[in-house]
Scaffold this motif. Structure first.
Motif, PDB file in Angstrom:
ATOM      1  N   VAL A  87      26.433  49.927  31.900  1.00  0.00           N
ATOM      2  CA  VAL A  87      25.405  49.852  32.932  1.00  0.00           C
ATOM      3  C   VAL A  87      24.216  50.718  32.503  1.00  0.00           C
ATOM      4  O   VAL A  87      24.388  51.814  31.957  1.00  0.00           O
ATOM      5  N   ALA A  88      23.022  50.233  32.748  1.00  0.00           N
ATOM      6  CA  ALA A  88      21.821  50.990  32.389  1.00  0.00           C
ATOM      7  C   ALA A  88      21.789  52.297  33.155  1.00  0.00           C
ATOM      8  O   ALA A  88      21.861  52.319  34.385  1.00  0.00           O
ATOM      9  N   ALA A  89      21.705  53.409  32.428  1.00  0.00           N
ATOM     10  CA  ALA A  89      21.723  54.730  33.054  1.00  0.00           C
ATOM     11  C   ALA A  89      20.313  55.152  33.436  1.00  0.00           C
ATOM     12  O   ALA A  89      19.309  54.621  32.940  1.00  0.00           O
ATOM     13  N   HIS A  90      20.246  56.132  34.328  1.00  0.00           N
ATOM     14  CA  HIS A  90      18.955  56.684  34.736  1.00  0.00           C
ATOM     15  C   HIS A  90      18.322  57.393  33.536  1.00  0.00           C
ATOM     16  O   HIS A  90      18.990  58.174  32.846  1.00  0.00           O
TER      17      HIS A  90
ATOM     18  N   ARG B 251      11.604  64.393  41.449  1.00  0.00           N
ATOM     19  CA  ARG B 251      10.509  65.174  40.863  1.00  0.00           C
ATOM     20  C   ARG B 251      10.084  64.639  39.502  1.00  0.00           C
ATOM     21  O   ARG B 251       9.133  65.139  38.904  1.00  0.00           O
ATOM     22  N   GLN B 252      10.810  63.630  38.993  1.00  0.00           N
ATOM     23  CA  GLN B 252      10.502  63.020  37.702  1.00  0.00           C
ATOM     24  C   GLN B 252      10.576  64.036  36.563  1.00  0.00           C
ATOM     25  O   GLN B 252       9.714  64.099  35.687  1.00  0.00           O
ATOM     26  N   ILE B 253      11.641  64.855  36.560  1.00  0.00           N
ATOM     27  CA  ILE B 253      11.883  65.776  35.462  1.00  0.00           C
ATOM     28  C   ILE B 253      13.246  65.465  34.864  1.00  0.00           C
ATOM     29  O   ILE B 253      14.148  64.955  35.544  1.00  0.00           O
ATOM     30  N   ARG B 254      13.411  65.770  33.581  1.00  0.00           N
ATOM     31  CA  ARG B 254      14.693  65.549  32.918  1.00  0.00           C
ATOM     32  C   ARG B 254      15.678  66.621  33.361  1.00  0.00           C
ATOM     33  O   ARG B 254      15.352  67.813  33.375  1.00  0.00           O
ATOM     34  N   ALA B 255      16.865  66.180  33.762  1.00  0.00           N
ATOM     35  CA  ALA B 255      17.890  67.107  34.232  1.00  0.00           C
ATOM     36  C   ALA B 255      19.226  66.715  33.620  1.00  0.00           C
ATOM     37  O   ALA B 255      19.500  65.529  33.399  1.00  0.00           O
ATOM     38  N   ALA B 256      20.043  67.716  33.349  1.00  0.00           N
ATOM     39  CA  ALA B 256      21.343  67.461  32.731  1.00  0.00           C
ATOM     40  C   ALA B 256      22.380  68.407  33.294  1.00  0.00           C
ATOM     41  O   ALA B 256      22.110  69.595  33.495  1.00  0.00           O
ATOM     42  N   LEU B 257      23.545  67.873  33.572  1.00  0.00           N
ATOM     43  CA  LEU B 257      24.717  68.682  33.904  1.00  0.00           C
ATOM     44  C   LEU B 257      25.496  68.907  32.621  1.00  0.00           C
ATOM     45  O   LEU B 257      25.892  67.950  31.943  1.00  0.00           O
ATOM     46  N   ILE B 258      25.708  70.168  32.277  1.00  0.00           N
ATOM     47  CA  ILE B 258      26.500  70.524  31.095  1.00  0.00           C
ATOM     48  C   ILE B 258      27.804  71.139  31.586  1.00  0.00           C
ATOM     49  O   ILE B 258      27.793  72.159  32.290  1.00  0.00           O
TER      50      ILE B 258
ATOM     51  N   VAL C 178      22.861  56.298  38.242  1.00  0.00           N
ATOM     52  CA  VAL C 178      23.913  56.263  37.219  1.00  0.00           C
ATOM     53  C   VAL C 178      23.506  57.235  36.109  1.00  0.00           C
ATOM     54  O   VAL C 178      22.545  56.977  35.376  1.00  0.00           O
ATOM     55  N   PRO C 179      24.181  58.357  35.973  1.00  0.00           N
ATOM     56  CA  PRO C 179      23.795  59.323  34.927  1.00  0.00           C
ATOM     57  C   PRO C 179      24.179  58.826  33.541  1.00  0.00           C
ATOM     58  O   PRO C 179      25.122  58.047  33.379  1.00  0.00           O
ATOM     59  N   ASP C 180      23.453  59.277  32.564  1.00  0.00           N
ATOM     60  CA  ASP C 180      23.763  58.971  31.165  1.00  0.00           C
ATOM     61  C   ASP C 180      24.830  59.960  30.710  1.00  0.00           C
ATOM     62  O   ASP C 180      24.539  61.076  30.290  1.00  0.00           O
ATOM     63  N   ASP C 181      26.076  59.545  30.823  1.00  0.00           N
ATOM     64  CA  ASP C 181      27.211  60.416  30.490  1.00  0.00           C
ATOM     65  C   ASP C 181      27.515  60.274  29.009  1.00  0.00           C
ATOM     66  O   ASP C 181      27.974  59.223  28.551  1.00  0.00           O
ATOM     67  N   SER C 182      27.266  61.329  28.244  1.00  0.00           N
ATOM     68  CA  SER C 182      27.439  61.262  26.794  1.00  0.00           C
ATOM     69  C   SER C 182      28.886  61.055  26.399  1.00  0.00           C
ATOM     70  O   SER C 182      29.184  60.442  25.381  1.00  0.00           O
ATOM     71  N   ALA C 183      29.814  61.574  27.210  1.00  0.00           N
ATOM     72  CA  ALA C 183      31.232  61.444  26.865  1.00  0.00           C
ATOM     73  C   ALA C 183      31.766  60.061  27.204  1.00  0.00           C
ATOM     74  O   ALA C 183      32.747  59.614  26.641  1.00  0.00           O
ATOM     75  N   GLY C 184      31.112  59.378  28.151  1.00  0.00           N
ATOM     76  CA  GLY C 184      31.600  58.084  28.567  1.00  0.00           C
ATOM     77  C   GLY C 184      32.860  58.208  29.410  1.00  0.00           C
ATOM     78  O   GLY C 184      33.185  59.272  29.954  1.00  0.00           O
ATOM     79  N   GLU C 185      33.609  57.134  29.489  1.00  0.00           N
ATOM     80  CA  GLU C 185      34.840  57.094  30.276  1.00  0.00           C
ATOM     81  C   GLU C 185      36.044  57.166  29.351  1.00  0.00           C
ATOM     82  O   GLU C 185      36.090  56.463  28.341  1.00  0.00           O
ATOM     83  N   PRO C 186      37.016  58.020  29.663  1.00  0.00           N
ATOM     84  CA  PRO C 186      38.208  58.060  28.808  1.00  0.00           C
ATOM     85  C   PRO C 186      38.881  56.698  28.767  1.00  0.00           C
ATOM     86  O   PRO C 186      39.014  56.028  29.798  1.00  0.00           O
ATOM     87  N   LEU C 187      39.292  56.284  27.593  1.00  0.00           N
ATOM     88  CA  LEU C 187      39.930  54.980  27.450  1.00  0.00           C
ATOM     89  C   LEU C 187      41.171  54.876  28.328  1.00  0.00           C
ATOM     90  O   LEU C 187      41.499  53.802  28.836  1.00  0.00           O
ATOM     91  N   GLN C 188      41.848  55.993  28.532  1.00  0.00           N
ATOM     92  CA  GLN C 188      43.033  55.987  29.387  1.00  0.00           C
ATOM     93  C   GLN C 188      42.723  55.529  30.801  1.00  0.00           C
ATOM     94  O   GLN C 188      43.580  54.992  31.496  1.00  0.00           O
ATOM     95  N   GLN C 189      41.486  55.780  31.272  1.00  0.00           N
ATOM     96  CA  GLN C 189      41.124  55.465  32.642  1.00  0.00           C
ATOM     97  C   GLN C 189      40.545  54.061  32.796  1.00  0.00           C
ATOM     98  O   GLN C 189      40.307  53.617  33.917  1.00  0.00           O
ATOM     99  N   THR C 190      40.292  53.363  31.705  1.00  0.00           N
ATOM    100  CA  THR C 190      39.795  52.001  31.817  1.00  0.00           C
ATOM    101  C   THR C 190      40.923  51.075  32.248  1.00  0.00           C
ATOM    102  O   THR C 190      42.109  51.438  32.204  1.00  0.00           O
ATOM    103  N   ALA C 191      40.557  49.866  32.649  1.00  0.00           N
ATOM    104  CA  ALA C 191      41.571  48.920  33.117  1.00  0.00           C
ATOM    105  C   ALA C 191      42.583  48.617  32.018  1.00  0.00           C
ATOM    106  O   ALA C 191      43.802  48.623  32.252  1.00  0.00           O
ATOM    107  N   THR C 192      42.111  48.379  30.803  1.00  0.00           N
ATOM    108  CA  THR C 192      43.032  48.079  29.703  1.00  0.00           C
ATOM    109  C   THR C 192      43.898  49.282  29.364  1.00  0.00           C
ATOM    110  O   THR C 192      45.107  49.148  29.128  1.00  0.00           O
ATOM    111  N   GLY C 193      43.303  50.465  29.345  1.00  0.00           N
ATOM    112  CA  GLY C 193      44.080  51.668  29.040  1.00  0.00           C
ATOM    113  C   GLY C 193      45.173  51.917  30.059  1.00  0.00           C
ATOM    114  O   GLY C 193      46.307  52.280  29.702  1.00  0.00           O
ATOM    115  N   ARG C 194      44.856  51.728  31.335  1.00  0.00           N
ATOM    116  CA  ARG C 194      45.877  51.942  32.371  1.00  0.00           C
ATOM    117  C   ARG C 194      47.010  50.931  32.241  1.00  0.00           C
ATOM    118  O   ARG C 194      48.186  51.274  32.393  1.00  0.00           O
ATOM    119  N   LEU C 195      46.663  49.680  31.957  1.00  0.00           N
ATOM    120  CA  LEU C 195      47.712  48.662  31.826  1.00  0.00           C
ATOM    121  C   LEU C 195      48.622  48.977  30.646  1.00  0.00           C
ATOM    122  O   LEU C 195      49.856  48.878  30.748  1.00  0.00           O
TER     123      LEU C 195
END
Length: 985
Positions: A557-560, A343-350, A370-387
């Motif tokens: 990655v470029a978000a929607h 519908r070309q409207i701005r939408a956000a999950l809070i 790909v949503p624009d996630d303001s919090a991003g990914e927890p460092l613990q869940q990244t490849a380096t964080g897990r290692l």
């Protein structure tokens, strides 16, 4: 001194706060010279708010921008001439040392809690005390009633000592410095007020230093504050009820404004609108305001509810999704966001539920959104964080197979020598996994890897040496010194990422946003490590895990451009046309107040600190802001992974209010909200419905060619052939062998093997004339040696050795009796006999056969568990009867054909009892010769082309499991289903 009402402004819930703030500024500076805007200092509450304010200015054409500042940056202002704050990590490590001394002196204080967790909660408390301006004198005035728990007495004594340290010897924390800066600004402004205008916007004044700064700005002649989401639909009675009783009602969304206005000696009615702008849906705002009234005045629901009008109009823009589970909720939300994109409207999950946010992100991925996630990914869940976390968890102990595979298959492992080396690494990893799961050991070391590499030294030797050195380094205990542990930890991670022949610099360990953020945090830990006390391996793993929690990684990655996921705080800066409030359950939104191990509720109130409900009140305000958007979806799941959930208190209040006003069409309004939500649930169900219908498998009964059927079986496989022929087909014909689990544990089969090895060695080394005491000592010595060699789990070794010690006396006494009657002639030696009627050979490897003094044979079989009963022997457990007939037919060269005098089970557990096999029960009797005849008929039957190997043909128990149930697709068919024969080529 009261404040000029003209200096306090507000905007209602639901308006685009950043855009209206900018529009109001442009209007007010319209008649000023252009540079006047540049002299304005505009303090905002968050980086996102500042970004959106800047965007709003740019959308209004070219102009000078004001100085856009953050309130949180006041702590770094050099204005006051104060030293820079102590790094938070250093303070945490210092507090951990103090907490460790406390728990050592008082072991019962928060027993079981991590020292670092307690230090974090203590640091939060001290930050709050500094922000709220609580001093040592306030703590000294606290009185703990005798009826209070001793825990609070000890906690207060400790806090008084810590507070004195903070006020004298310690450097300033960020919060303390921020308050000092604010106090210094206020002192300066009293004599030299700023010449340029100052405005604070977007903050609710929830922190003490922030509220102090806002009050100071509001008192300036050229200062102003602009409050977001100010509820003008609240009556005076509702405002006054926020201080009902002894405890303030801090969980109300407008409480912070009431507290701020009280400090400014203002009434809520005196707050002026920043702009004359109406919210998207004023009727909905009135409904929500009434629903969120404090509990003492909920009687106003009926009195004021009649003025709300037709509720169907008030909730026309609200959709209520009540999903069965979190998966369904996430999929329904993703569908709503996808439609918004179309519908070309701005939408956000809070939502504050990060797991829900990740589920929605995964669901959107099927459409390439790909949503624009303001919090991003927890460092613990990244490849380096897990290692980093995995390696920290494995320090100072041998590495089991499962954890070793986690390390070797990690995407960052062996990336320092190029793609070809990475490919060879993965190939070696797969081959090593198969070897370890077939042959062990459970805890591989350098010696085991070297033995494995000898089979193909040219391809494996270098890799095995590299891995063996890593495993030895992991298993080597380190001193309880944090600097040494950090250095060893980082060295191991870099060696693992480099791989054999590679370097850490060429690896991908510290690359990308996740790698750079992890390197920054670990560098901070290395720099501050000297401030920590003794740190064990477990403490260090907990420290790394908690330290990495502070890091968040924004996606590259470029978000929607139209779809976003926000935290609850960002509801103030929203500009979305569709807002989805997800995870509206108690414990999620709002989150339950974190338990405070230091201060009770009463102690907090007496010390002038905030009550635990403050966070709930802030979340309530965020909800009130979010639910006022033009179009809203309220979403929750009826249950989570553990149990039924409870709807959020705000959702409950809204539903109860609407349903309780039937005169205004409340029941119909609620039904319409739910109906709109069911549309999304139905769409999710359709999306989840498989496009093809796969029929359930039938009970297999394969009929392989005669040439492929086994012509030799061990005697132990005859029971399997009777009960589960399909297992014989899978193992003997398909040659599929089950692998041991990735995480091996001592099981009954391994216990049986070890006990057999102990007894075999004990019997073979039996000396003539050995006394009973000597035999017992030798048995326990042999047991200890075998257990230490074969069982790598210390606790299991101790338990199994204790069980052997319990039967040692009886076993040795029985062995002396057996020696008096005969001597062992066959011990674990294979023999075989060919059937005369069909081309087939039966083999056996009996535990022990003794030749008695009269020349006859006695067969012994060791059992770690309970021996089979006589009915079981007659029905399917034919091992002893068939072995007796094999002895009679001369299957064992060492003894030749012999008459069998007895068949005896010896139990290597329980009471160590023995039992002779009679071959008969109450109504049945069977001799070894008769069992042999039945065997010949059974084998002849399975050597016929029309006989299939039916799965689970006659299992002893319905719940019994076979190694090949998954291959047979058991579960798609039942044991009552007929077999489905299938001829195989």
């Amino acid at each position: 001194m009261s404040v000029d009402p003209a200096s306090v402004y507000a905007l209602p819930p639901g308006v685009d706060f950043p855009r209206e703030l900018v529009a109001g500024l442009i209007e007010r500076f319209a008649h000023e010279p252009p540079e006047a805007m540049a002299r304005l200092r505009l303090y905002l509450n968050s980086s996102r708010m500042r970004r959106r304010v800047r965007e709003a200015f740019l959308d209004n054409g070219a102009r000078y921008l004001p100085r856009l500042l953050l309130i949180s940056d006041l702590g770094a202002d050099p204005l006051a001439g104060l030293p820079m704050p102590v790094p938070a990590l250093r303070r945490k490590l210092e507090l951990t040392r103090l907490v460790e001394h406390l728990t050592r002196a008082l072991p019962e204080f928060e027993a079981g809690s991590s020292h670092f967790a307690l230090a974090e909660s203590l640091m939060t408390l001290m930050a709050e005390m500094q922000s709220e301006g609580a001093h040592l004198d306030d703590l000294d005035r606290l009185e703990i009633a005798e009826t209070h728990a001793r825990h609070w007495q000890e906690s207060l004594t400790f806090i008084r000592i810590i507070a004195r340290y903070f006020e004298t010897d310690a450097g300033l924390d960020k919060e303390a410095r921020q308050r000092r800066v604010v106090e210094a600004l206020i002192e300066t402004w009293e004599t030299e007020p700023p010449a340029d205008p100052v405005i604070v916007a977007g903050s609710t004044g929830s922190h003490g230093a922030t509220a102090l700064f806002m009050r100071a700005v509001a008192r300036l002649s050229n200062g102003a504050i602009v409050l977001p989401g100010f509820d003008r639909d609240m009556s005076d009675a509702a405002w006054n009820s926020l201080y009902s009783g002894r405890y303030p009602i801090e969980d109300h969304p407008q409480f912070r404004y009431r507290a701020l206005l009280d400090k400014l000696e203002m009434k809520p009615a005196s707050v002026r609108p920043w702009r004359d702008v109406a919210p998207p849906d004023p009727e909905r705002n009135r409904l929500v305001s009434l629903a969120l009234r404090p509990a003492p005045v909920t009687d106003q629901w009926r009195r004021e509810g009649g003025s709300l009008g037709d509720l169907r109009k008030a909730v026309a823009g609200i959709t209520l999704i009540e999903a069965r589970d979190p998966r369904e909720e996430a999929l329904a939300i993703a569908l709503a966001l996808r439609e918004a994109a179309e519908r070309q409207i701005r939408a956000a999950l809070i939502t504050p539920d990060r797991l829900l946010a990740r589920r929605v992100t995964a669901a959107l991925d099927r459409w390439g959104i790909v949503p624009d996630d303001s919090a991003g990914e927890p460092l613990q869940q990244t490849a380096t964080g897990r290692l980093l976390r995995h390696v920290a968890d494995l320090s100072d102990r041998p590495v089991p197979i499962s954890e070793l595979m986690v390390l070797l298959k990690h995407p960052l492992a062996a990336t320092g020598a190029g793609g070809e080396a990475r490919g060879r690494h993965l190939l070696n990893t797969r081959e090593l996994e198969l070897h370890l799961r077939r042959k062990g050991p459970a805890f591989p070391d350098a010696a085991a890897l070297d033995a494995w590499a000898q089979h193909r030294p040219d391809e494996r030797a270098g890799w095995a040496a590299w891995l063996g050195a890593l495993l030895d380094a992991l298993a080597t205990p380190l001193p309880d010194s944090l600097p040494e542990r950090v250095a060893a930890h980082l060295s191991l991670c870099e060696r693992l990422a480099a791989g054999p022949g590679g370097t850490a610099d060429q690896s991908t360990l510290w690359t990308g946003t996740g790698g750079r953020e992890a390197l920054r945090l670990m560098s901070d830990l290395r720099e501050e490590a000297d401030h920590a006390g003794a740190v064990t391996a477990g403490d260090y793993a907990d420290l790394v895990n908690r330290h990495l929690q502070a890091g968040m990684v924004r996606q590259t990655v470029a978000a929607h451009p139209l779809i976003a996921i926000w935290g609850t705080l960002e509801a103030r800066a929203q500009g979305a046309e569709l807002v989805i409030c997800g995870g509206l359950n108690e414990g999620s939104w709002p989150e339950g107040p974190a338990p405070d191990p230091w201060f009770s509720r009463q102690m907090r109130l007496d010390a002038g600190l905030l009550l635990p409900e403050r966070q709930i009140g802030l979340s309530a305000h965020d909800f009130q802001m979010a639910v006022a958007a033009p179009e809203v979806i309220l979403s929750r799941a009826a249950r989570d992974a553990e149990a039924q959930t409870i709807p959020s208190r705000w959702l409950n209040r809204l539903m109860n209010l609407v349903k309780g006003l039937p005169g205004q069409g409340g029941e119909a309004a609620l039904a319409e909200m739910q109906a709109r939500g069911r549309q999304w649930i139905d769409m999710a169900a359709v999306l989840e419905t498989p496009r093809i219908d796969l029929p359930a498998a039938q009970r297999p009964s394969p009929r392989p060619p005669l040439a492929a059927r086994p012509r030799e079986l061990p005697v132990t496989a005859i029971q399997t052939l009777i009960r589960d022929p399909y297992a014989v087909y899978a193992r003997r014909i398909l040659r599929l062998y089950p692998l041991d689990p990735l995480h091996p544990e001592p099981d009954p089969a391994q216990r049986g093997q070890v006990l057999h090895a102990i007894v075999e060695r004990f019997v073979k080394e039996y000396p003539e004339g050995e006394t009973l005491e000597a035999a017992q000592a030798r048995l326990l010595g042999v047991a200890q040696e075998v257990l230490e060699a074969e069982i790598p789990w210390p606790s299991t070794r101790a338990i199994w050795l204790a069980r052997i010690r319990g039967i040692a006396a009886k076993f040795c006494a029985d062995e002396a009796t057996r020696r008096a009657q005969g001597a062992p002639a066959v011990i674990e030696k294979k023999g075989s006999v060919s059937l005369k009627t069909v081309e087939f050979t039966l083999s056996a490897k009996p535990d022990r056969i003794d030749i008695l003094h009269d020349g006859r044979a006695q067969i012994f079989d060791y059992k770690s568990g309970s021996p089979p009963s006589e009915p079981e022997i007659l029905s399917f457990d034919k091992q002893m009867l068939l072995e007796a007939e094999m002895v009679a037919r001369g299957a064992f060269e060492a003894i030749g054909p012999r008459e069998v005098a007895a068949m005896t089970y010896i139990r290597l557990g329980g009471e160590g009892e023995t039992r002779d096999v009679k071959g008969k029960s109450k109504d049945r009797e069977e001799t070894p010769a008769e069992s042999w005849a039945k065997l010949e008929r059974l084998i002849a039957r399975y050597l016929r082309p029309d006989q299939g190997f039916t799965a689970r043909r006659a299992m002893q128990k319905a719940r019994a499991r076979s190694d090949y149930d998954q291959l047979a697709r058991f579960g798609e068919w039942d044991i009552t289903d007929p077999a489905c024969p299938e001829d195989l080529e």
